[in-house]
Design a protein around this motif. Sequence first.
Motif, PDB file in Angstrom:
ATOM      1  N   SER A 147       0.848  -1.202   0.000  1.00 12.32           N
ATOM      2  CA  SER A 147       0.000   0.000   0.000  1.00 12.32           C
ATOM      3  C   SER A 147       0.874   1.239   0.000  1.00 12.32           C
ATOM      4  O   SER A 147       0.595   2.209  -0.722  1.00 12.32           O
ATOM      5  CB  SER A 147      -0.903   0.045   1.238  1.00 12.32           C
ATOM      6  OG  SER A 147      -1.982  -0.819   1.074  1.00 12.32           O
ATOM      7  N   ALA A 148       1.938   1.206   0.799  1.00 10.65           N
ATOM      8  CA  ALA A 148       2.859   2.357   0.854  1.00 10.65           C
ATOM      9  C   ALA A 148       3.480   2.583  -0.520  1.00 10.65           C
ATOM     10  O   ALA A 148       3.599   3.728  -0.977  1.00 10.65           O
ATOM     11  CB  ALA A 148       3.938   2.106   1.901  1.00 10.65           C
ATOM     12  N   ALA A 149       3.862   1.492  -1.195  1.00  9.31           N
ATOM     13  CA  ALA A 149       4.489   1.616  -2.514  1.00  9.31           C
ATOM     14  C   ALA A 149       3.519   2.265  -3.506  1.00  9.31           C
ATOM     15  O   ALA A 149       3.894   3.174  -4.257  1.00  9.31           O
ATOM     16  CB  ALA A 149       4.934   0.246  -3.009  1.00  9.31           C
ATOM     17  N   CYS A 150       2.267   1.816  -3.487  1.00 12.83           N
ATOM     18  CA  CYS A 150       1.283   2.376  -4.429  1.00 12.83           C
ATOM     19  C   CYS A 150       1.000   3.835  -4.088  1.00 12.83           C
ATOM     20  O   CYS A 150       0.928   4.694  -4.976  1.00 12.83           O
ATOM     21  CB  CYS A 150       0.006   1.542  -4.413  1.00 12.83           C
ATOM     22  SG  CYS A 150       0.284  -0.106  -5.076  1.00 12.83           S
ATOM     23  N   LEU A 151       0.865   4.101  -2.796  1.00 12.01           N
ATOM     24  CA  LEU A 151       0.600   5.474  -2.352  1.00 12.01           C
ATOM     25  C   LEU A 151       1.739   6.415  -2.761  1.00 12.01           C
ATOM     26  O   LEU A 151       1.514   7.442  -3.417  1.00 12.01           O
ATOM     27  CB  LEU A 151       0.474   5.440  -0.822  1.00 12.01           C
ATOM     28  CG  LEU A 151      -0.002   6.683  -0.100  1.00 12.01           C
ATOM     29  CD1 LEU A 151      -1.423   7.034  -0.524  1.00 12.01           C
ATOM     30  CD2 LEU A 151       0.034   6.433   1.423  1.00 12.01           C
ATOM     31  N   ARG A 152       2.954   6.047  -2.406  1.00  6.75           N
ATOM     32  CA  ARG A 152       4.104   6.913  -2.728  1.00  6.75           C
ATOM     33  C   ARG A 152       4.335   6.963  -4.249  1.00  6.75           C
ATOM     34  O   ARG A 152       4.747   7.986  -4.789  1.00  6.75           O
ATOM     35  CB  ARG A 152       5.378   6.420  -2.033  1.00  6.75           C
ATOM     36  CG  ARG A 152       5.304   6.416  -0.511  1.00  6.75           C
ATOM     37  CD  ARG A 152       5.068   7.800   0.059  1.00  6.75           C
ATOM     38  NE  ARG A 152       5.033   7.757   1.509  1.00  6.75           N
ATOM     39  CZ  ARG A 152       4.062   8.273   2.261  1.00  6.75           C
ATOM     40  NH1 ARG A 152       3.021   8.884   1.691  1.00  6.75           N
ATOM     41  NH2 ARG A 152       4.112   8.202   3.569  1.00  6.75           N
ATOM     42  N   GLY A 153       4.029   5.865  -4.912  1.00  7.11           N
ATOM     43  CA  GLY A 153       4.161   5.824  -6.376  1.00  7.11           C
ATOM     44  C   GLY A 153       3.235   6.844  -7.025  1.00  7.11           C
ATOM     45  O   GLY A 153       3.638   7.587  -7.930  1.00  7.11           O
ATOM     46  N   ILE A 154       2.005   6.912  -6.535  1.00  3.87           N
ATOM     47  CA  ILE A 154       1.027   7.861  -7.089  1.00  3.87           C
ATOM     48  C   ILE A 154       1.434   9.292  -6.725  1.00  3.87           C
ATOM     49  O   ILE A 154       1.457  10.180  -7.575  1.00  3.87           O
ATOM     50  CB  ILE A 154      -0.400   7.536  -6.572  1.00  3.87           C
ATOM     51  CG1 ILE A 154      -0.856   6.170  -7.100  1.00  3.87           C
ATOM     52  CG2 ILE A 154      -1.389   8.635  -6.963  1.00  3.87           C
ATOM     53  CD1 ILE A 154      -2.019   5.552  -6.346  1.00  3.87           C
ATOM     54  N   GLU A 155       1.783   9.480  -5.446  1.00  2.00           N
ATOM     55  CA  GLU A 155       2.132  10.833  -4.984  1.00  2.00           C
ATOM     56  C   GLU A 155       3.325  11.408  -5.739  1.00  2.00           C
ATOM     57  O   GLU A 155       3.374  12.613  -6.021  1.00  2.00           O
ATOM     58  CB  GLU A 155       2.470  10.802  -3.496  1.00  2.00           C
ATOM     59  CG  GLU A 155       1.267  10.641  -2.602  1.00  2.00           C
ATOM     60  CD  GLU A 155       1.686  10.545  -1.153  1.00  2.00           C
ATOM     61  OE1 GLU A 155       1.521  11.522  -0.418  1.00  2.00           O
ATOM     62  OE2 GLU A 155       2.201   9.486  -0.751  1.00  2.00           O
ATOM     63  N   THR A 156       4.304  10.567  -6.015  1.00  3.14           N
ATOM     64  CA  THR A 156       5.533  11.062  -6.666  1.00  3.14           C
ATOM     65  C   THR A 156       5.450  10.961  -8.198  1.00  3.14           C
ATOM     66  O   THR A 156       6.453  11.109  -8.883  1.00  3.14           O
ATOM     67  CB  THR A 156       6.782  10.307  -6.158  1.00  3.14           C
ATOM     68  OG1 THR A 156       6.598   8.913  -6.408  1.00  3.14           O
ATOM     69  CG2 THR A 156       7.027  10.540  -4.682  1.00  3.14           C
ATOM     70  N   LYS A 157       4.261  10.668  -8.698  1.00  2.00           N
ATOM     71  CA  LYS A 157       4.024  10.590 -10.148  1.00  2.00           C
ATOM     72  C   LYS A 157       4.980   9.597 -10.823  1.00  2.00           C
ATOM     73  O   LYS A 157       5.560   9.883 -11.884  1.00  2.00           O
ATOM     74  CB  LYS A 157       4.151  11.975 -10.795  1.00  2.00           C
ATOM     75  CG  LYS A 157       3.191  13.011 -10.232  1.00  2.00           C
ATOM     76  CD  LYS A 157       3.291  14.319 -11.004  1.00  2.00           C
ATOM     77  CE  LYS A 157       2.307  15.361 -10.552  1.00  2.00           C
ATOM     78  NZ  LYS A 157       2.522  15.876  -9.192  1.00  2.00           N
ATOM     79  N   SER A 158       5.148   8.461 -10.194  1.00  2.73           N
ATOM     80  CA  SER A 158       6.003   7.428 -10.789  1.00  2.73           C
ATOM     81  C   SER A 158       5.268   6.776 -11.953  1.00  2.73           C
ATOM     82  O   SER A 158       4.038   6.725 -11.967  1.00  2.73           O
ATOM     83  CB  SER A 158       6.369   6.378  -9.733  1.00  2.73           C
ATOM     84  OG  SER A 158       7.077   7.012  -8.695  1.00  2.73           O
ATOM     85  N   ASP A 159       6.039   6.259 -12.900  1.00  3.11           N
ATOM     86  CA  ASP A 159       5.418   5.671 -14.093  1.00  3.11           C
ATOM     87  C   ASP A 159       4.919   4.254 -13.855  1.00  3.11           C
ATOM     88  O   ASP A 159       4.045   3.773 -14.562  1.00  3.11           O
ATOM     89  CB  ASP A 159       6.427   5.654 -15.253  1.00  3.11           C
ATOM     90  CG  ASP A 159       6.887   7.052 -15.595  1.00  3.11           C
ATOM     91  OD1 ASP A 159       6.012   7.935 -15.702  1.00  3.11           O
ATOM     92  OD2 ASP A 159       8.104   7.272 -15.723  1.00  3.11           O
ATOM     93  N   ILE A 160       5.512   3.585 -12.883  1.00  6.31           N
ATOM     94  CA  ILE A 160       5.158   2.173 -12.659  1.00  6.31           C
ATOM     95  C   ILE A 160       5.620   1.733 -11.266  1.00  6.31           C
ATOM     96  O   ILE A 160       6.579   2.298 -10.724  1.00  6.31           O
ATOM     97  CB  ILE A 160       5.805   1.270 -13.753  1.00  6.31           C
ATOM     98  CG1 ILE A 160       5.255  -0.167 -13.688  1.00  6.31           C
ATOM     99  CG2 ILE A 160       7.334   1.278 -13.678  1.00  6.31           C
ATOM    100  CD1 ILE A 160       5.551  -1.007 -14.923  1.00  6.31           C
ATOM    101  N   ILE A 161       4.930   0.729 -10.738  1.00 10.77           N
ATOM    102  CA  ILE A 161       5.408   0.057  -9.521  1.00 10.77           C
ATOM    103  C   ILE A 161       6.142  -1.197  -9.989  1.00 10.77           C
ATOM    104  O   ILE A 161       5.556  -2.031 -10.691  1.00 10.77           O
ATOM    105  CB  ILE A 161       4.229  -0.402  -8.615  1.00 10.77           C
ATOM    106  CG1 ILE A 161       3.363   0.773  -8.176  1.00 10.77           C
ATOM    107  CG2 ILE A 161       4.742  -1.200  -7.402  1.00 10.77           C
ATOM    108  CD1 ILE A 161       3.987   1.695  -7.178  1.00 10.77           C
ATOM    109  N   LEU A 162       7.389  -1.319  -9.616  1.00  8.53           N
ATOM    110  CA  LEU A 162       8.143  -2.536  -9.936  1.00  8.53           C
ATOM    111  C   LEU A 162       8.258  -3.328  -8.652  1.00  8.53           C
ATOM    112  O   LEU A 162       8.936  -2.911  -7.707  1.00  8.53           O
ATOM    113  CB  LEU A 162       9.528  -2.163 -10.480  1.00  8.53           C
ATOM    114  CG  LEU A 162       9.517  -1.340 -11.771  1.00  8.53           C
ATOM    115  CD1 LEU A 162      10.929  -0.954 -12.171  1.00  8.53           C
ATOM    116  CD2 LEU A 162       8.844  -2.107 -12.906  1.00  8.53           C
ATOM    117  N   LYS A 163       7.539  -4.434  -8.613  1.00 13.12           N
ATOM    118  CA  LYS A 163       7.519  -5.226  -7.375  1.00 13.12           C
ATOM    119  C   LYS A 163       8.543  -6.355  -7.467  1.00 13.12           C
ATOM    120  O   LYS A 163       8.323  -7.360  -8.138  1.00 13.12           O
ATOM    121  CB  LYS A 163       6.099  -5.759  -7.133  1.00 13.12           C
ATOM    122  CG  LYS A 163       5.985  -6.507  -5.811  1.00 13.12           C
ATOM    123  CD  LYS A 163       4.554  -6.838  -5.451  1.00 13.12           C
ATOM    124  CE  LYS A 163       4.569  -8.002  -4.474  1.00 13.12           C
ATOM    125  NZ  LYS A 163       3.701  -7.938  -3.368  1.00 13.12           N
TER     126      LYS A 163
END
Length: 240
Positions: A147-163
């Motif tokens: 959840s933290a990864a998705c949240l911070r990913g959205i907030e920082t305008k990242s292009d993708i989550i790489l898990k």
Amino acid sequence: MSTNTKFIYRRVLLKISGEVLQGVNKFGIDINSLKRIVKEIKLVLKLGIQVGLVIGSGNLFRGSTLSQLGVNRIAADHIGILSTIINSLAMRDIMNSHSIPTYVMSSIPVNGICEIYHYERAIDLLSNNIVVIFAAGTGNPLFTTDSAACLRGIETKSDIILKGTKVDGVYSKDPKKHSQAIFYKNLTYKDVIQKELKVMDLSAFSLARDHNLPIRVFNINKPRSLYRIIKGYDEGTLIK
Ligand code: UDP
């Protein structure tokens, strides 16, 4: 195997499960595993890719496991949250020793040890090609570092989550238990829900889906897998 000559991502949010950090050990941080991951990250930084990082703490403590042993769930999650800070500090140290400028930003204040999270500051650091490790998950119990990864990913305008995990991607069933498990290269958010596939917990997954943030699940223990993803090769499973 397909490849792009241009990079398809400018900024990525890399999520690493705690288990990856423990190497062959049952508990704790294996410094050699950490060093290996840092080298993988360095390869993509050299390409000019901006990297945000979220690290889990399955190698130390998980709230659900502790609560099964009788620890109050909220306190157990607080222990999990603090463990992510420990992992993040270890990671920062190894990154710095490999000459990679890296900041740790925590969702909870840890005065004198790391900064508190602020999204504008995080974006600023990332824009200057400084790695930011987002520690302490969301800062709240009953969530996970996915959840933290998705949240911070959205907030920082990242292009993708790489898990980055210890498995190659998403399978129809656990490949360790079922030899006939099907491996998926591409999935839609809908497929994941309908087939009840285990990509990440539902609150994390819904966040990514609702904000159209693609997720790629891949084996970070496979040498150069992260580099190959950035170079546009098919690696792991893409969900979008
Ligand atoms: N945690 C939490 N809130 C968060 C993130 C993490 O309470 O926002 C706690 C929770 O107890 C969780 C533990 O920290 O079990 C470690 O995170 P996670 O299970 O996501 O680690 P991973 O499986 O990725 O190693």
